[in-house]
Scaffold this motif. Structure first.
Motif, short mmCIF file in Angstrom:
data_model
loop_
_atom_site.label_atom_id
_atom_site.label_comp_id
_atom_site.label_asym_id
_atom_site.label_seq_id
_atom_site.Cartn_x
_atom_site.Cartn_y
_atom_site.Cartn_z
N SER A 83 57.84 39.27 33.66
CA SER A 83 58.66 38.15 34.43
C SER A 83 58.49 37.72 35.27
O SER A 83 59.10 36.45 35.92
N ALA A 84 57.92 38.87 35.96
CA ALA A 84 57.78 38.24 37.89
C ALA A 84 56.37 38.02 37.79
O ALA A 84 56.17 37.20 39.54
N ILE A 85 55.77 37.74 37.12
CA ILE A 85 54.61 38.16 37.31
C ILE A 85 53.76 36.90 36.08
O ILE A 85 53.65 37.51 35.06
N SER A 86 53.29 36.03 36.77
CA SER A 86 51.67 35.54 35.83
C SER A 86 50.59 35.31 36.02
O SER A 86 50.36 35.79 37.21
N GLN A 87 50.08 35.01 34.80
CA GLN A 87 47.78 35.19 34.82
C GLN A 87 47.63 33.88 35.09
O GLN A 87 48.52 33.00 34.32
N ARG A 88 46.84 34.34 35.24
CA ARG A 88 45.84 32.65 35.02
C ARG A 88 44.36 32.89 35.76
O ARG A 88 44.04 33.91 36.28
N ARG A 89 43.70 31.88 35.34
CA ARG A 89 42.40 32.28 35.30
C ARG A 89 41.94 31.00 36.59
O ARG A 89 42.10 29.79 36.61
N HIS A 138 56.43 40.49 49.64
CA HIS A 138 54.89 39.54 49.45
C HIS A 138 54.72 38.75 47.72
O HIS A 138 55.28 39.24 47.11
N ARG A 139 53.91 38.22 48.54
CA ARG A 139 52.65 37.86 47.25
C ARG A 139 51.74 38.93 47.05
O ARG A 139 50.80 38.35 47.68
N VAL A 140 51.96 38.72 45.69
CA VAL A 140 51.23 40.18 45.43
C VAL A 140 50.15 39.24 43.87
O VAL A 140 50.40 38.46 43.86
N ILE A 141 48.98 39.65 44.64
CA ILE A 141 47.93 39.36 43.97
C ILE A 141 46.63 40.30 43.15
O ILE A 141 46.15 41.08 44.07
N ALA A 142 46.28 40.14 42.25
CA ALA A 142 46.62 41.49 41.36
C ALA A 142 44.95 40.60 40.39
O ALA A 142 45.59 40.39 39.62
N PRO A 143 44.00 40.58 40.78
CA PRO A 143 42.68 40.08 39.92
C PRO A 143 42.32 41.20 39.00
O PRO A 143 42.61 42.68 39.40
N ASP A 144 41.53 41.38 38.14
CA ASP A 144 40.91 41.84 36.81
C ASP A 144 39.74 42.35 37.83
O ASP A 144 39.05 40.89 37.83
N LEU A 145 39.19 43.04 37.87
CA LEU A 145 37.47 42.54 38.71
C LEU A 145 36.38 41.84 37.55
O LEU A 145 36.61 41.38 36.46
N ARG A 146 35.46 41.67 38.37
CA ARG A 146 33.73 40.99 37.60
C ARG A 146 34.26 41.32 36.32
O ARG A 146 33.51 42.55 36.33
N VAL A 185 49.91 36.72 39.64
CA VAL A 185 50.19 36.50 40.83
C VAL A 185 51.90 36.47 40.11
O VAL A 185 52.46 35.54 39.42
N GLY A 186 52.14 36.84 41.53
CA GLY A 186 53.87 36.93 42.04
C GLY A 186 54.21 36.93 43.29
O GLY A 186 54.05 37.42 43.96
N GLY A 187 55.67 36.38 43.56
CA GLY A 187 56.11 36.73 44.80
C GLY A 187 56.26 35.84 45.87
O GLY A 187 54.67 34.73 45.30
N SER A 188 56.53 35.77 46.99
CA SER A 188 55.75 34.95 47.70
C SER A 188 55.97 35.97 48.85
O SER A 188 56.91 37.21 49.03
N GLY A 189 55.51 35.31 50.63
CA GLY A 189 55.59 36.05 52.07
C GLY A 189 53.95 36.00 51.71
O GLY A 189 53.39 36.06 51.33
N PRO A 190 54.06 37.46 52.70
CA PRO A 190 52.77 37.87 52.76
C PRO A 190 51.83 37.69 52.21
O PRO A 190 52.70 38.66 51.39
N ALA A 191 50.32 37.66 51.65
CA ALA A 191 49.71 38.02 50.51
C ALA A 191 49.10 39.53 50.78
O ALA A 191 49.28 40.04 52.01
N VAL A 192 48.85 39.94 49.28
CA VAL A 192 48.60 41.15 49.56
C VAL A 192 47.42 41.27 48.26
O VAL A 192 47.79 40.51 46.73
N LEU A 193 46.54 41.72 48.64
CA LEU A 193 45.40 41.43 47.28
C LEU A 193 44.98 42.77 46.80
O LEU A 193 45.02 43.74 47.62
#
Length: 283
Positions: free
Chosen positions: A5-11, A54-62, A23-31
């Motif tokens: 509920s706190a994370i959305s996924q996008r391409r 933090h703004r959390v940014i968590a990708p699936d690798l290539r 991606v979710g949250g706000s504040g300094p980004a953490v990748l």
């Protein structure tokens, strides 16, 4: 808060491919950059706490998870360009970068080549190719699966139809027999099922010669000036810290006791106890 509920996924379109990013949250980004055989959900147990500040940014690798099954570009330089492209696409000029396993080399290369984009760097449970400092770890040779995965076409042919057992072995071994949550386990198995999914996973290993050269050239040309933390467990231990020490100006090393390779799922509270104050420090 419930994770989904706190994370959305996008391409997002980066470096010629489309990458799935949570991606979710706000504040300094953490990748957050995962490894093998993971998706972004390897961070599931630590993301809720990180979202507090933090703004959390968590990708699936290539090529992995829900990201595009790219034909090529699995060398470390392209993976670092993918990571920088994600920051660009999400409007983040810089981020703290936290990486494990296969995510470590591109995080390291990004920090060396583009230091203005990486405020703080946390690297765990990996080695940096041929860089000096990990000789004891490699004294008996590299882990057996490195060679198996690197032979073109072999591993996906052998493993097709048996993915669950193979991935399950890494998840059990990587948590010293404790296992991972069932929903995460099933997510990982789905992500690595099918010949094309396996091909992409093993392409990361098959790019090792190019990646080794890229790491050596970057380490010879520059240093890590930002604060860096190396975190080890079983089996890598302090080998990564040994490789980082000659090239990092501000390095802190930690070992987590009785912890398997998949630190974020095996010992999330111990990991957060290290991450939280480190990420809160000044840039």
């Amino acid at each position: 808060m419930p994770l989904m509920s706190a994370i959305s996924q996008r391409r997002v379109a980066v470096n010629g491919i489309e990458v799935n990013v949570a991606v979710g949250g706000s504040g300094p980004a953490v990748l957050l950059l995962h490894g093998f055989p993971h998706t972004w959900r390897v961070w599931s147990e630590v993301v809720p706490e990180l979202l507090r500040h933090h703004r959390v940014i968590a990708p699936d690798l290539r090529g992995l998870g829900a990201s595009e099954r790219a034909d090529g570009g699995y060398d470390t330089a392209n993976l670092a360009a993918d990571a920088e492209g994600i920051l660009d696409a999400l409007g983040e000029p810089s981020a703290a970068v936290v990486a494990i396993d296969a995510g470590v080399p591109p995080a390291f290369l990004l920090a060396l080549r583009r230091p203005g984009r990486v405020r703080r760097l946390v690297l765990m449970e990996a080695t940096l190719g041929p860089l000096p400092g990990a000789e004891d770890f490699f004294a008996g040779g590299p882990p057996w699966w490195f060679g198996f995965h690197r032979v073109p076409g072999l591993a996906e042919t052998v493993l097709a139809g048996n993915e669950a057992g193979y991935i399950g072995w890494f998840l059990e071994t990587g948590t010293r027999g404790r296992g991972v949550p069932s929903d995460v386990h099933d997510d990982f198995v789905r992500a690595y099922t099918g010949r094309d999914a396996l091909r992409c996973a093993f392409s990361h290993y098959r790019a090792a010669p190019d990646s080794a050269r890229q790491l050596q050239e970057a380490a010879a040309a520059s240093r890590l000036a930002m604060p860096v933390m190396a975190i080890g467990a079983h089996p890598v231990g302090d080998a990564l810290e040994g490789q980082l020490r000659p090239v990092a100006d501000d390095l802190t090393g930690h070992l987590i006791e009785d912890c398997g390779h998949i630190i974020p799922l095996d010992r999330p509270r111990e990991l957060l106890a290290l991450l939280t104050p480190f990420l809160a420090g000044p840039a």
